[in-house]
Structures are given as C-alpha cells and as structure tokens.
Design an enzyme around this catalytic site. Structure first.
Site, short mmCIF file in Angstrom:
data_model
loop_
_atom_site.label_atom_id
_atom_site.label_comp_id
_atom_site.label_asym_id
_atom_site.label_seq_id
_atom_site.Cartn_x
_atom_site.Cartn_y
_atom_site.Cartn_z
N ASP A 125 0.85 -1.19 0.00
CA ASP A 125 0.00 0.00 0.00
C ASP A 125 0.88 1.24 0.00
O ASP A 125 2.01 1.20 0.50
CB ASP A 125 -0.87 0.05 1.27
CG ASP A 125 -2.05 -0.91 1.21
OD1 ASP A 125 -2.31 -1.49 0.13
OD2 ASP A 125 -2.73 -1.06 2.24
N ARG A 176 -1.02 -1.12 -8.53
CA ARG A 176 -2.38 -0.64 -8.23
C ARG A 176 -2.38 0.87 -8.43
O ARG A 176 -1.48 1.56 -7.96
CB ARG A 176 -2.77 -0.94 -6.78
CG ARG A 176 -4.14 -0.33 -6.40
CD ARG A 176 -4.39 -0.30 -4.90
NE ARG A 176 -4.43 -1.60 -4.31
CZ ARG A 176 -4.11 -1.84 -3.02
NH1 ARG A 176 -3.71 -0.86 -2.24
NH2 ARG A 176 -4.19 -3.06 -2.54
#
Ligand SMILES: Cc1cc2nc3c(=O)[nH]c(=O)nc-3n(C[C@H](O)[C@H](O)[C@H](O)COP(=O)(O)OP(=O)(O)OC[C@H]3O[C@@H](n4cnc5c(N)ncnc54)[C@H](O)[C@@H]3O)c2cc1C
Length: 300
Positions: A125, A176
């Site tokens: 992340d 992502r």
C-alpha cells in the site's frame, strides 16, 4: 465537498470511538481472522477476489510491528487453508519503517516468503508522501528477488508520472493505481478533482499501453467509464487488469462489473487497529459522517 461537509469531516476525531466503530462497520471485516475469512468467503462466492489488510499504521513499538507480521503470517495460512481467492496488502509504517528501516525490510521479507510458496501476491500500500520514495525503493529491491510483489501509485501526486516511467524501465510491473487518500500540500499533490482525474487517466493509459498489470482502484464513475473504454480500445484480456474496490463502497457497481466479466478485487481490512482507517473512510463520505454526528446527538 462543500464547506459544511468539510467541517463535518474534520470534526470526526471529536466523535466518541464507539460511534465511529458502529458506523464504520461496513468498511471493515471485523477484529478477528475468522471475521476476515467469513468476509472473503462471501466475496469469493459473489465472484470477487480479495486482498487482506491487517489494520495498523505508524507503529512506533517493535513489539507491535512483530505482532502485525505474525498476524499476516497467520492470515496467509488461513487464506491457504480455506482455499480463498485472496492476497495481502501491507503498510510499511505498520511493519516498523519509522522505527528502523532494516527491521521493516526483515518483516517484509518474512511476509513475502510466507506468501510466495502459495503463489500469493503481496501489495505494498502507499501511505503519505513522507514515505513514497522509501516504499518504492523497497518494492524495487524486494522485486529483484521475488516476483510476487508490486506497488501502488497515487494519481494525485505530481511525481507519479516520473515514478511510472521508472517502474516501467524495470521488469513488467504489477501496479495498483488509486487517486490517493492522504492530505498533501499543493507542491506535492494536485488538489483539483479534475486535475486528479486527468492524472489518473494519463497514468492508466501509460501503464496499460506499456504492458503492465494494473489494479484499477477507483469507485469514481467517470474514471470507471474511461477504464472500461480503454480496456476495450486496447483489446485487453483479463490477465492484464482487474478493478479494485474497498469493502463497503458501492457494492452494486462491483456486482455489475463482475457480471460483465471483469476481474474485481475487494480490499478487506480487519483487526483491532480499525480507528485510523475508519476515520479516513468516513472523511471521504460526508453523508455517512453526517449520520455519525446525528447519532451522537440523537442517540439513534
Ligand atoms: C482497492 C483500493 C486500494 C486503495 N489503496 C490505497 C493506497 O494504497 N493508498 C492510498 O493513498 N489510497 C488508496 N486507496 C484510496 C484511494 O486513493 C481513494 O482515496 C478512494 O478510492 C476514493 O477515491 P475514488 O477514486 O473512489 O473517487 P471518489 O471521487 O472519492 O469516489 C467516487 C465515488 O465512490 C463512492 N465512495 C468513495 N469513497 C466512499 C466511502 N468511503 N464511502 C462510501 N462511498 C464512497 C462515492 O459514491 C463517490 O462519489 C485505495 C482504494 C481502493 C479502491
């Protein structure tokens, strides 16, 4: 967001924790591994993949970072044992980045090593801009030895076009792409809604045209339409992209995408450290934040 919504969102830390917990339930699988397994099973039954986040960030205690790693190792075991279509997402500040970068690296290696024999992917992340360079450097370094890792780029960051170029100069990345959720200063991040969307569209095209695998992480209707048009224009098959959404956010659109045959992964956070994550989600949604305040005053 209008001025009133902004005020509501910014006053959220004053709301008692139990009320935040009540309203943010929809964004979190629960506090335990069993809660996570149940939620991921239900998503898999619906045709969605999942990625699991053990909640926690900005850890300043070694023992807490160690606990997070152990929980990830157990989560990976549970995912394998229950044969779930699921990978894991990690946050470096929860794994000790602020305490000691080499400790953090050891923790990352443990999680990647636990996931690898099962062909499981580990997503790094992206947190606030104070750790962007360190996060990308660590992904790049771990990627030299392990293929099962990839970063997140945030479209609101002015630097992301350069980061995309850098990523694409190495082995084909699995990335992502999201807008970015942290409050960042003007010099670091685009502030306007349309500027951020333009950046997202441009980065998405760059990645998809260059052969990267992209997790298209957005709920924003114009961006979803753009992504669908781009996928069709480039004639991409399902092994080049997937859509990604957060647990609790627009589940009907998620189902429509699955029905239309697209891969769809849901981000599933769980654990005891749910408060920081919940506040960020509620800030994004002033309508829900308004309910939080209402329930505070009316008890409803
Ligand atoms: C799978 C996934 C992983 C992510 N990982 C990261 C990360 O690593 N780093 C990072 O900085 N950010 C991450 N994000 C968050 C992201 O950066 C955005 O903050 C978030 O997705 C909202 O942006 P949006 O593109 O959905 O557009 P928005 O314009 O914010 O939202 C579009 C629409 O989605 C709905 N919506 C959005 N949020 C909510 C909510 N909380 N509750 C209810 N409805 C809502 C609303 O209908 C809204 O109109 C991630 C998001 C996803 C989906």
């Amino acid at each position: 967001m209008n001025l009133f919504d902004r005020l509501v969102a910014w006053s959220l830390p004053a709301v008692p924790k139990p009320i935040v917990g009540m309203v943010s339930k929809k964004y979190i699988a629960g506090e335990t591994r069993d809660d996570m397994v149940r939620t991921v099973r239900a998503l898999n039954d619906e045709g969605a993949r999942a990625t699991v986040d053990v909640l926690g960030e900005d850890t300043t205690e070694r023992a807490q970072a160690e606990e997070t790693v152990v929980e990830y190792e157990r989560a990976i075991e549970a995912i394998v044992e229950h044969d779930l279509d699921c990978n894991v997402s990690i946050k470096l500040t929860a794994l000790g980045l602020i305490i000691d970068p080499s400790l953090c690296r050891d923790h990352v290696e443990r999680i990647v090593a636990a996931a690898k024999p099962h062909g499981m992917f580990v997503r790094f992340d992206m947190e606030d801009s104070s750790v962007t360079t360190r996060t990308l450097d660590l992904v790049r370094s771990v990627r030299r030895e392990h293929e099962n890792v990839g970063p997140v780029l945030q479209a609101y960051l002015r630097r992301s076009a350069d980061d995309a170029r850098e990523l694409l100069s190495g082995p084909t990345p699995n990335v992502r792409l999201c807008k970015g959720i942290y409050r960042e200063p003007e010099e670091v991040a685009f502030q306007g809604r349309e500027e951020v969307r333009d950046s997202y569209r441009s980065l998405l095209r760059t990645f998809l045209e260059s052969g990267a695998y992209v997790g298209i992480a957005t709920h924003d209707a114009p961006l979803l339409e753009h992504a669908l048009a781009l996928v069709s224009e480039l004639g991409l098959s399902g092994d080049r992209y997937e859509f990604q959404m957060l647990l609790g956010v627009i589940p009907q659109v998620r189902r429509e995408l699955i029905e239309a045959g697209h891969g769809l992964r849901v981000y599933v956070p769980y654990g005891k450290a749910w408060y920081g994550y919940s506040i960020r989600r509620l800030r994004e949604n002033p309508k829900i934040a308004g309910y939080v305040f209402k329930s505070m005053f009316t008890g409803s």
